[in-house]
Design an enzyme around this catalytic site. Structure first.
Site, PDB file in Angstrom:
ATOM      1  N   LEU A 152       0.777  -1.095  -0.162  1.00  0.00           N
ATOM      2  CA  LEU A 152      -0.066  -0.134  -0.033  1.00  0.00           C
ATOM      3  C   LEU A 152       0.745   1.377   0.068  1.00  0.00           C
ATOM      4  CD1 LEU A 152       0.212   1.108   3.132  1.00  0.00           C
ATOM      5  CD2 LEU A 152      -1.600  -0.861   3.426  1.00  0.00           C
ATOM      6  N   ARG A 153       0.267   2.085  -0.551  1.00  0.00           N
ATOM      7  CA  ARG A 153       1.125   3.501  -0.763  1.00  0.00           C
ATOM      8  C   ARG A 153       0.193   4.466   0.227  1.00  0.00           C
ATOM      9  NH1 ARG A 153      -1.014   4.963  -6.272  1.00  0.00           N
ATOM     10  NH2 ARG A 153      -2.650   3.723  -5.243  1.00  0.00           N
ATOM     11  N   LYS A 203       9.025  -7.685  -2.390  1.00  0.00           N
ATOM     12  CA  LYS A 203       8.523  -6.366  -1.683  1.00  0.00           C
ATOM     13  C   LYS A 203       9.795  -5.408  -2.265  1.00  0.00           C
ATOM     14  CE  LYS A 203       7.084  -2.865   0.446  1.00  0.00           C
ATOM     15  NZ  LYS A 203       6.147  -2.531   1.584  1.00  0.00           N
ATOM     16  N   PHE A 248       3.880   6.622 -12.403  1.00  0.00           N
ATOM     17  CA  PHE A 248       5.231   6.690 -11.668  1.00  0.00           C
ATOM     18  C   PHE A 248       6.169   7.317 -12.931  1.00  0.00           C
ATOM     19  CE2 PHE A 248       6.937   5.414  -7.781  1.00  0.00           C
ATOM     20  CZ  PHE A 248       5.686   5.230  -7.069  1.00  0.00           C
ATOM     21  N   CYS A 259       9.586   4.720   2.673  1.00  0.00           N
ATOM     22  CA  CYS A 259       9.805   3.390   2.436  1.00  0.00           C
ATOM     23  C   CYS A 259      11.139   3.230   1.120  1.00  0.00           C
ATOM     24  CB  CYS A 259       8.284   3.029   1.553  1.00  0.00           C
ATOM     25  SG  CYS A 259       7.190   2.673   2.725  1.00  0.00           S
ATOM     26  N   ARG A 331       8.589  12.424   6.781  1.00  0.00           N
ATOM     27  CA  ARG A 331      10.001  11.443   6.877  1.00  0.00           C
ATOM     28  C   ARG A 331      10.463  11.389   5.582  1.00  0.00           C
ATOM     29  NH1 ARG A 331       7.507   6.202   9.278  1.00  0.00           N
ATOM     30  NH2 ARG A 331       5.532   6.967   8.133  1.00  0.00           N
TER      31      ARG A 331
HETATM   32  C1  UGA Z   1       5.567   3.108  -1.896  1.00  0.00           C
HETATM   33  C2  UGA Z   1       5.232   2.162  -3.095  1.00  0.00           C
HETATM   34  O1  UGA Z   1       4.662   2.747  -3.807  1.00  0.00           O
HETATM   35  C3  UGA Z   1       4.066   1.023  -2.429  1.00  0.00           C
HETATM   36  O2  UGA Z   1       3.846   0.183  -3.279  1.00  0.00           O
HETATM   37  C4  UGA Z   1       4.809   0.473  -1.037  1.00  0.00           C
HETATM   38  O3  UGA Z   1       3.921  -0.319  -0.532  1.00  0.00           O
HETATM   39  C5  UGA Z   1       5.170   1.516  -0.064  1.00  0.00           C
HETATM   40  O4  UGA Z   1       6.245   2.353  -0.666  1.00  0.00           O
HETATM   41  C6  UGA Z   1       5.856   0.522   1.037  1.00  0.00           C
HETATM   42  O5  UGA Z   1       6.985   0.040   0.962  1.00  0.00           O
HETATM   43  O6  UGA Z   1       5.268   0.761   2.173  1.00  0.00           O
HETATM   44  P1  UGA Z   1       4.868   5.452  -0.597  1.00  0.00           P
HETATM   45  O7  UGA Z   1       6.332   5.489   0.102  1.00  0.00           O
HETATM   46  O8  UGA Z   1       3.697   5.477   0.033  1.00  0.00           O
HETATM   47  O9  UGA Z   1       4.747   3.901  -1.403  1.00  0.00           O
HETATM   48  O10 UGA Z   1       4.906   6.611  -1.745  1.00  0.00           O
HETATM   49  P2  UGA Z   1       5.040   6.619  -3.229  1.00  0.00           P
HETATM   50  O11 UGA Z   1       3.499   6.877  -3.710  1.00  0.00           O
HETATM   51  O12 UGA Z   1       5.536   5.391  -3.828  1.00  0.00           O
HETATM   52  O13 UGA Z   1       5.991   7.563  -3.706  1.00  0.00           O
HETATM   53  C7  UGA Z   1       7.318   7.480  -3.402  1.00  0.00           C
HETATM   54  C8  UGA Z   1       8.012   9.013  -3.896  1.00  0.00           C
HETATM   55  O14 UGA Z   1       8.049   8.996  -5.302  1.00  0.00           O
HETATM   56  C9  UGA Z   1       7.261  10.072  -3.385  1.00  0.00           C
HETATM   57  O15 UGA Z   1       8.498  11.101  -2.846  1.00  0.00           O
HETATM   58  C10 UGA Z   1       6.640  10.714  -4.559  1.00  0.00           C
HETATM   59  O16 UGA Z   1       6.534  12.189  -4.548  1.00  0.00           O
HETATM   60  C11 UGA Z   1       7.541  10.332  -5.686  1.00  0.00           C
HETATM   61  N1  UGA Z   1       7.153  10.109  -6.944  1.00  0.00           N
HETATM   62  C12 UGA Z   1       6.033   9.176  -7.094  1.00  0.00           C
HETATM   63  C13 UGA Z   1       7.448  10.945  -8.076  1.00  0.00           C
HETATM   64  O17 UGA Z   1       8.574  11.801  -7.718  1.00  0.00           O
HETATM   65  N2  UGA Z   1       6.949  10.837  -9.292  1.00  0.00           N
HETATM   66  C14 UGA Z   1       6.137  10.182  -9.500  1.00  0.00           C
HETATM   67  O18 UGA Z   1       5.567   9.931 -10.532  1.00  0.00           O
HETATM   68  C15 UGA Z   1       5.553   9.286  -8.383  1.00  0.00           C
END
Ligand code: UGA
Length: 435
Positions: A152-153, A203, A248, A259, A331
């Site tokens: 999950l995100r 994962k 993404f 994460c 964080r």
């Molecule tokens: C991430 C994974 O997407 C989940 O599938 C996973 O379960 C989770 O880690 C975890 O290990 O628990 P999350 O950390 O909530 O989820 O955040 P993301 O939505 O993945 O975003 C991560 C980073 O990438 C953020 O800083 C976001 O701003 C950045 N991002 C995302 C971008 O810069 N561009 C994008 O197109 C998408």
């Protein structure tokens, strides 16, 4: 088939979402935490995290008598929990290795009260081999250990839990794996049944792939700038390829949160301990760190017209502090990393974030004066820097903000706001990888 007693140990993002969602599927769930205040608040239905629908599901579960909260793992497990989920933190420990201290503490608390034939499920992100080590530590042949990673995100945790792309369950015991997979049968998701080590690796592998995808996009955005191309058109053209997909693919100030940075580092350690040099992943991490400096250089160029030198006597308004939109989580936020570098170069910083109240105390916020609305963040600034992709920033009263700023300049590190809207409002703007 509904389970009569599931214990969920830990009520952070993963634990609380798991507990509330499993209860909404009809199972009976007891969630445990070590913090008595948190247990009391959750019992009253007060959810301390910003997560759509979560508070609603918690309240429904409690009212239906299917969800309850107790202090301490032992109380949740005793006397007859059939399935026990471990959802405790595994922070980055020494040298990037995940710290399993919380898991060990829970195990020593519950080992002697686990019911015969119960199943211990690990949902925390843990190094490959943890299920095997857990089995050894437990020393109970009648309790199976299963790895069931959570994908999950933050910001869409409930949605992701109830509409998963897949369920992954790994164990040396086929029977235990099937019992855990059956919990989710109503969700109709593809299910991968495998061994524990493979489930644990899924994962890390998925999170590292996402991180590499983002670093690739950020590198492409830089290349677009040098070649006079536009990253939005390039990624749109790439994304129609079903093997790549549209998600993404948005450039930004670098990936952050609790994460991806932790899991990429841990994966390097996992590879290292297997005597494998993971150069591709190392390059993705380096690209991400460089991205922050690239943003600072962009701001400097926009404000001073120079590629190097001090930012002393400049005042910058930051829009967004959280690591991504729709969360209050600071964080490992790229916004804070960029802010620290801008401050080090001499800039005075004022910031607005919809999820960060003006008096918030958090490491990394020290050099920033956090204000309660975007207009205060725009007052007398030499530039506004968009750092988090909050959708409401698109429709701010940009003309008003231009009137408040000392110099009407926007550096949009998320390519969030339409450049034409900014131009009409009187701003000079720059984004990432734009023509
Ligand atoms: C991430 C994974 O997407 C989940 O599938 C996973 O379960 C989770 O880690 C975890 O290990 O628990 P999350 O950390 O909530 O989820 O955040 P993301 O939505 O993945 O975003 C991560 C980073 O990438 C953020 O800083 C976001 O701003 C950045 N991002 C995302 C971008 O810069 N561009 C994008 O197109 C998408």
């Amino acid at each position: 088939m509904f389970v009569r007693r599931i214990a969920v140990i830990g009520t952070g993002y993963v634990g609380l979402t798991t507990g509330a969602c499993l209860a909404s599927l009809g199972h009976h769930v007891v969630c445990a935490d070590v913090d008595p205040d948190k247990v009391a608040r959750l019992t009253r239905g007060e959810v301390g995290i910003l997560e759509p629908r979560l508070a609603e599901l918690v309240a429904e579960g409690v009212a239906a008598g299917r969800l309850s909260f107790v202090l301490g793992a032992r109380q949740a497990v005793e006397p007859d929990a059939e399935i026990v989920f471990l959802c405790v933190p595994t922070p980055m420990g020494v040298g990037g290795v995940a710290d399993l201290g919380s898991i060990q503490a829970v195990l020593s608390e519950i080992t002697d009260v686990l019911a015969p034939d119960s199943v211990l499920v690990n949902k925390s992100t843990v190094p490959v081999g943890t299920a095997e080590r857990t089995r050894e530590l437990l020393g109970r042949d009648d309790v199976a250990v299963v790895s069931n990673p959570e994908f999950l995100r933050e910001g869409c945790a409930v949605e992701d839990f109830l509409n998963p792309d897949r369920i992954v369950v790994g164990s040396a015991s086929q029977d235990a794996a099937e019992r855990v997979a059956a919990l989710y049968s109503r969700l109709g998701a593809p299910t991968v049944l495998t061994d524990a080590a493979s489930a644990e690796l899924v994962k890390y592998s998925a999170n590292c792939f996402l991180a590499m995808k983002l670093s690739y996009v950020n590198a492409m955005a830089e290349l677009c700038e040098r070649l006079g191309a536009d990253i939005a058109d390039v990624t749109e053209g790439m994304g129609y390829d079903r093997r790549i997909g549209q998600s993404f693919l948005t450039p930004g100030p670098g990936w952050g949160g609790s994460c991806l940075p932790k899991d990429t580092r841990a994966m390097l350690q996992i590879a290292d301990s297997a005597d494998f040099e993971f150069r591709l992943l190392r390059a993705a991490i380096d690209t991400n760190e460089r991205q922050r400096q690239r943003i600072v250089d962009k701001v400097r160029l926009a404000v001073t017209g120079r590629r190097s030198g001090t930012l002393a006597h400049t005042r910058l308004g930051l829009l967004g502090l959280t690591f991504k939109a729709n969360t209050g989580d600071l964080r490992d936020s790229p916004a804070l990393a960029v802010a620290a570098m801008l401050h080090q170069d001499g800039a005075e910083l004022v910031a607005y974030d919809p999820a960060v109240p003006a008096d918030t105390v958090h490491p990394g916020l020290e050099p920033i004066s956090v204000v309660a609305d975007p207009e205060l963040a725009a007052k007398d600034v030499d530039a506004l820097v968009v750092l988090t992709e909050w959708p409401q920033f698109r429709t701010l009263d940009w003309a008003k903000l231009a009137g408040l700023a000392r110099h009407p300049v926007v550096v949009d590190t998320r390519n969030l706001v339409d450049p034409d809207v900014l131009a009409r409002a009187g701003f000079r703007s720059t984004g990432l990888g734009r023509r």
